[in-house]
Structure formats: C-alpha cells, structure tokens
Design an enzyme around this catalytic site. Structure first.
Site, PDB file in Angstrom:
ATOM      1  N   SER A  37       0.797  -1.049  -0.090  1.00 40.17           N
ATOM      2  CA  SER A  37      -0.114  -0.380  -0.146  1.00 40.17           C
ATOM      3  C   SER A  37       1.397   1.674  -0.294  1.00 40.17           C
ATOM      4  CB  SER A  37      -1.264   0.164   1.463  1.00 40.17           C
ATOM      5  OG  SER A  37      -1.763   0.972   0.914  1.00 40.17           O
ATOM      6  N   LYS A  95     -21.998  16.394   8.104  1.00 39.66           N
ATOM      7  CA  LYS A  95     -20.525  16.591   8.983  1.00 39.66           C
ATOM      8  C   LYS A  95     -20.316  15.500   9.547  1.00 39.66           C
ATOM      9  CE  LYS A  95     -17.358  19.722  10.571  1.00 39.66           C
ATOM     10  NZ  LYS A  95     -16.308  19.612   9.346  1.00 39.66           N
TER      11      LYS A  95
END
Length: 299
Positions: A113, A165
């Site tokens: 990764s 949010k």
C-alpha cells in the site's frame, strides 16, 4: 558472560534499551570515514512501520539530497502502508531527490500500500522473493456500534453545521448519500495512487489499474508484473545504488541520518560499564570485559 554474572541488571538494561526504541539505539549517526569524505557514501533512509507522520523521513531525504558527499540514496522500506497524505509527501520528496542523485528502494518483509506508493517514486525497486508488496488501493472503514449504545442507554447528541458533518459517525447509520460521498473520496484517492505509480514506474495507467485491486503480491511475482525491478537483499540494493552513482563497488559506505541522543541512551552508554565494573569489584571478579549495546554504523 555479563548476562550470567548479573542477570537482573542485564534484564533491566535490556528492557530499558527496548523502551527507548531500536531505531534510536541503532541509528545515532555514522562517524565520518575517509571514504565518506571522498564522496563515496550512500545515504540510507529507513521507513519502518505504519506511515502516519512524514516529517522525519522528509528531513532525512532532504539532508541526503543536499549533501554533495552523499552520492546516492537507498530507501529501506518495511511498512504495511498508512496515511495517504504522508505517503504522497514522501513520494514527492523522493521525486525531487532522484533529480539530484540515484535513489533505490529496498524492500524488507513487507512494502505494501503506502509502503509501495513511496517506493514507486525511486529509480528502481529491489525486493526479496518473498517480500509482501502491492496492495495498491485505498480503504476507509469504521465500526458502527449504534445498536450497542442504544442497548446500554447511551444517546448521541450532535450539533452540526452541515448535513454531512457527522457522516461515518459510529453511533448513526450511514445514509446512501453519505456512502456515495465516501466512495467517491476513496475512488479519487485510488486514481491518484494508480496515476503516481504509473508515473514513477513509467507504466501505462491501464496496466497499473489492472494490478490495483488491493491484492498483495510476493516479490517474485511483483517483478514479473513490472512492479519490482530486481530481486535481492539490502546489501544488493546498496551495491546497485553504488553502481548507478559510479562508485567503486569496493569502496562505498552506508551512512545513516544523525539522531539526537536521548538522556536514557547516555545513561546506558556512559554508565553501564562503570556500574558493571563496580559490581565486579564488589563481588570479587577480576579481569576486564566490555559490555556495550551494539551500534550499527554502516555496511
């Protein structure tokens, strides 16, 4: 042996050394050698563990990049990946460094990764046949314990400025719109990953994309797929870097970044032998021997 004569003291010193961290104890800087003064040095930058903060790595790369006595850089990677931002910062720093001098990546047990991401920016990658690498992809996950909170009587109170949010909050269900937003974010980061690997490795993006489904590869297979250039160990990578820099293969020396000594190291380094000698005199031992923590200064 010291460990047999003073088993309790040996255990205390050993545990203290472990607490301070092997990287602090083993990489306290390399003494200037004649070879280094002559400009035959290879700088070694170590990237170990999860990539969460790039500040120290960036500083190490910059110092070696700007030091004319450092002829090449080897990035030693043993990392499963980490944050996208820090990985991209290291990638960019290596791109800049390879404009000044050769930069080679050396893979240890795992370089996956983000660990592979940063290495793609170098001039060449060397892995072991069994190195775990690849895992080209992005993942975002969290644990939702809304039902558990409700069962034990916990209620989440949220005051927010915008509808999304609190998306991915562990105490609320993920709406389909929130899921689409997060998926789009992951897809964008994934495209960045594929693009940067293709750029660094001089590969077609479509080719990289076919390999970038998150799977891992052994180093041997990664070389067959074009993700790795050579198979070999750390010393082989140093020799390769020396070759690229035009250094005599018998005269190069590996140099590690200097690190500030911790007070704990000074206690171990300066006081351990005095304490041992005092104990020996008290217990009636004669004849000298030296015990000091090992310090690797280069290959």
């Amino acid at each position: 042996m010291f460990s047999r004569r003073h088993p309790y003291l040996f255990f205390i010193l050993l545990m203290t050394a472990m607490v301070t961290g092997s990287s602090m104890l083993m990489r306290l800087g390399t003494a200037m050698t004649k070879s280094e003064v002559q400009g035959e040095s290879i700088g070694v930058v170590e990237l170990y563990g999860p990539i969460m903060d790039s500040s120290q790595i960036l500083e190490d790369i910059r110092k070696f990049r700007d030091n004319e006595k450092i002829r090449a850089i080897v990035l030693r990677v043993d990392s499963p990946g980490g944050g996208v931002g820090p990985s991209q910062e290291i990638y960019r720093a290596l791109q800049m460094a390879r404009k000044e001098k050769p930069v080679i990546a050396s893979f240890g047990s795992v370089a996956a990764s983000g660990g592979y991401y940063v290495a793609a920016a170098t001039d060449g990658i060397m892995a072991n046949a069994g190195t775990v690498t690849g895992s080209i992809g992005v993942i975002l996950g969290y644990t939702n314990f809304r039902e558990l909170a409700e069962r034990i009587g916990l209620q989440s109170v949220v005051i927010k400025s915008g509808e999304h949010k609190d998306m991915a909050s562990p105490v609320k269900d993920l709406s389909s719109e929130d899921r689409d937003i997060l998926q789009a974010l992951v897809d964008r980061m994934h495209r960045q990953f594929v693009r940067d690997v293709a750029t660094g490795r001089d590969m077609e993006e479509n080719t990289v994309a076919t390999l970038a489904d998150g799977r891992i590869y052994a180093g041997e297979e990664a070389m067959e797929l074009g993700l790795v250039d050579r198979l070999g160990n750390f010393e082989d990578a140093l020799s390769w870097a020396a070759e690229k820099a035009g250094i005599d293969p018998d005269k190069w020396v590996a140099v590690y970044p200097e690190r500030e000594r911790s007070w704990l190291w000074d206690i171990i380094d300066g006081g351990a032998q005095s304490l041992v000698n005092a104990m020996d005199r008290k217990m009636g031992f004669t004849g000298g021997y030296l015990w000091t923590p090992g310090m690797q200064q280069g290959l």
